[in-house]
Motif scaffolding. Structure first.
Motif, PDB file in Angstrom:
ATOM      1  N   SER A 159     -32.275  36.951  64.049  1.00 51.12           N
ATOM      2  CA  SER A 159     -31.380  37.193  65.185  1.00 51.12           C
ATOM      3  C   SER A 159     -30.454  38.344  64.854  1.00 51.12           C
ATOM      4  N   TYR A 160     -29.831  38.890  65.892  1.00 51.53           N
ATOM      5  CA  TYR A 160     -28.953  40.043  65.733  1.00 51.53           C
ATOM      6  C   TYR A 160     -27.585  39.754  66.341  1.00 51.53           C
ATOM      7  N   HIS A 161     -26.575  40.359  65.748  1.00 52.83           N
ATOM      8  CA  HIS A 161     -25.194  40.219  66.218  1.00 52.83           C
ATOM      9  C   HIS A 161     -24.588  41.610  66.272  1.00 52.83           C
ATOM     10  N   GLY A 162     -24.294  42.064  67.476  1.00 52.51           N
ATOM     11  CA  GLY A 162     -23.820  43.424  67.620  1.00 52.51           C
ATOM     12  C   GLY A 162     -22.433  43.520  68.182  1.00 52.51           C
ATOM     13  N   THR A 163     -21.593  42.544  67.884  1.00 47.03           N
ATOM     14  CA  THR A 163     -20.243  42.554  68.416  1.00 47.03           C
ATOM     15  C   THR A 163     -19.232  42.441  67.298  1.00 47.03           C
ATOM     16  N   GLY A 164     -18.015  42.837  67.584  1.00 46.95           N
ATOM     17  CA  GLY A 164     -16.952  42.619  66.625  1.00 46.95           C
ATOM     18  C   GLY A 164     -16.661  41.131  66.552  1.00 46.95           C
TER      19      GLY A 164
ATOM     20  N   THR B 156     -28.830  36.793  69.467  1.00 43.08           N
ATOM     21  CA  THR B 156     -29.975  37.226  70.255  1.00 43.08           C
ATOM     22  C   THR B 156     -31.112  37.675  69.337  1.00 43.08           C
ATOM     23  N   PRO B 157     -32.360  37.379  69.694  1.00 47.29           N
ATOM     24  CA  PRO B 157     -33.498  37.865  68.920  1.00 47.29           C
ATOM     25  C   PRO B 157     -33.906  39.285  69.301  1.00 47.29           C
ATOM     26  N   ASP B 158     -33.192  39.857  70.269  1.00 50.68           N
ATOM     27  CA  ASP B 158     -33.551  41.174  70.806  1.00 50.68           C
ATOM     28  C   ASP B 158     -32.548  42.225  70.329  1.00 50.68           C
ATOM     29  N   ILE B 159     -33.005  43.158  69.534  1.00 48.85           N
ATOM     30  CA  ILE B 159     -32.134  44.197  68.983  1.00 48.85           C
ATOM     31  C   ILE B 159     -31.498  45.036  70.079  1.00 48.85           C
ATOM     32  N   SER B 160     -32.197  45.239  71.193  1.00 43.49           N
ATOM     33  CA  SER B 160     -31.635  46.060  72.271  1.00 43.49           C
ATOM     34  C   SER B 160     -30.456  45.365  72.940  1.00 43.49           C
TER      35      SER B 160
ATOM     36  N   TYR C  75     -21.070  55.775  63.084  1.00 52.58           N
ATOM     37  CA  TYR C  75     -22.205  54.861  63.087  1.00 52.58           C
ATOM     38  C   TYR C  75     -21.937  53.661  63.994  1.00 52.58           C
ATOM     39  N   LYS C  76     -23.009  53.108  64.535  1.00 57.71           N
ATOM     40  CA  LYS C  76     -22.977  51.775  65.107  1.00 57.71           C
ATOM     41  C   LYS C  76     -23.390  50.808  63.999  1.00 57.71           C
ATOM     42  N   VAL C  77     -22.937  49.570  64.092  1.00 52.65           N
ATOM     43  CA  VAL C  77     -23.317  48.589  63.076  1.00 52.65           C
ATOM     44  C   VAL C  77     -23.660  47.262  63.740  1.00 52.65           C
ATOM     45  N   ILE C  78     -24.731  46.649  63.277  1.00 56.84           N
ATOM     46  CA  ILE C  78     -25.205  45.347  63.746  1.00 56.84           C
ATOM     47  C   ILE C  78     -25.509  44.491  62.521  1.00 56.84           C
ATOM     48  N   MET C  79     -25.272  43.196  62.634  1.00 58.87           N
ATOM     49  CA  MET C  79     -25.611  42.278  61.561  1.00 58.87           C
ATOM     50  C   MET C  79     -26.943  41.609  61.864  1.00 58.87           C
ATOM     51  N   GLN C  80     -27.840  41.642  60.889  1.00 58.16           N
ATOM     52  CA  GLN C  80     -29.139  41.001  61.022  1.00 58.16           C
ATOM     53  C   GLN C  80     -29.103  39.678  60.250  1.00 58.16           C
ATOM     54  N   SER C  81     -29.481  38.597  60.925  1.00 60.22           N
ATOM     55  CA  SER C  81     -29.360  37.275  60.330  1.00 60.22           C
ATOM     56  C   SER C  81     -30.637  36.478  60.537  1.00 60.22           C
TER      57      SER C  81
END
Length: 277
Positions: free
Chosen positions: A168-173, A200-204, A224-230
């Motif tokens: 899953s992905y986390h793209g928020t502060g 979310t399982p969707d990177i977009s 840069y943008k940063v996202i956490m992958q979990s």
């Protein structure tokens, strides 16, 4: 993508909302808080209040004035008091071990794009690889008491392996007790889907939220943008039908220690994704 450890600490600082430094850069500094891989989950997904229960017990009584009420929009005096204490903790320096990252598991997706031939699965779910991003691995192997099965096996493969957790992905502060829930859903939506940690399982989908989590490196001047992958425990998450979100439920009234237990057994970050803007 040429990125050193200093820039990765900046990325962690951006997505966690605290100041993160390498342990070797903290020698001689007072009031430094140690941040290890296994406690990263608590800080990232439950916020400063829960983390304080573990590393800053003196703040415990202050934080008990308010709990993690998802969907509550009103700010009572107790909430303001807690926010003040959270702000105090945010000013602290969090030190990570110099070997916090695991470069041998890094992967460069920046010049790759999806094709029909490279579809794959992780944990029994389709794995949407983070094309366009560079993944910097966290050193998570042999850090959890139940072993490494949740990570699956190393290398390219199209199928899942037994015991593996989906991605899953986390793209928020992840500021304070708000976490990903507060950032992703309006009050009505949160009441509809339940209290807990959303991903979310969707990177977009995650990238849409990463827009607000950009940072400009003091090291190279690039943004840069940063996202956490979990990985998410499939036994602990709820799939929201019709929505590209997963929920790890945390019932209202759950104790702080139980919340920590739920989250740390349900969600495990294993990589930071960076994309140059």
């Amino acid at each position: 993508m040429e990125v050193d450890k200093y820039i990765l600490t900046e990325a962690l600082s951006a997505i966690l909302g605290v100041t993160v430094k390498l342990q070797s850069d903290c020698n001689g500094l007072d009031g430094v808080i140690q941040l290890h891989i296994t406690s990263l989950t608590t800080l990232a997904f439950l916020g400063y209040e829960e983390f304080a229960l573990v590393v800053q017990p003196v703040l415990h009584l202050t934080f008990l004035l308010t709990r993690l009420f998802v969907g509550e929009e009103q700010k009572s005096q107790e909430t303001q008091t807690s926010e003040s204490a959270s702000s105090s903790l945010r000013k602290k320096i969090f030190a990570i071990p110099d070997d916090f990252f695991d470069p041998k598991f890094d992967f460069d997706f920046t010049n790759m794009s999806e094709s029909k031939s490279d579809k794959c699965a992780r944990g029994g779910e389709p794995y949407k690889r983070p094309y366009g991003w560079m993944r910097f691995a966290l050193k998570v192997r042999n850090k959890y008491p139940d072993g490494n099965a949740w990570l699956g096996t190393r290398g390219w493969r199209s199928r899942s392996v037994p015991g593996e957790w989906p991605v899953s992905y986390h793209g928020t502060g992840l500021q304070g007790a708000e976490g990903i829930v507060q950032s992703h859903f309006k009050a009505g939506d949160r009441r509809a889907y339940g209290r807990g940690i959303y991903s979310t399982p969707d990177i977009s989908v995650a990238e849409a939220y990463a827009t607000s989590k950009k940072f400009t490196s003091q090291k190279n001047g690039k943004t840069y943008k940063v996202i956490m992958q979990s990985r998410v425990n499939p036994q602990k998450r709820k799939i929201i039908k019709g929505k590209n979100y997963w929920l790890v439920p945390i019932p209202e009234g759950t104790s702080a220690e139980k919340e920590k237990e739920i989250v740390e057994s349900s969600i495990r970050p294993y990589g930071l994704l960076l994309k140059e803007v």
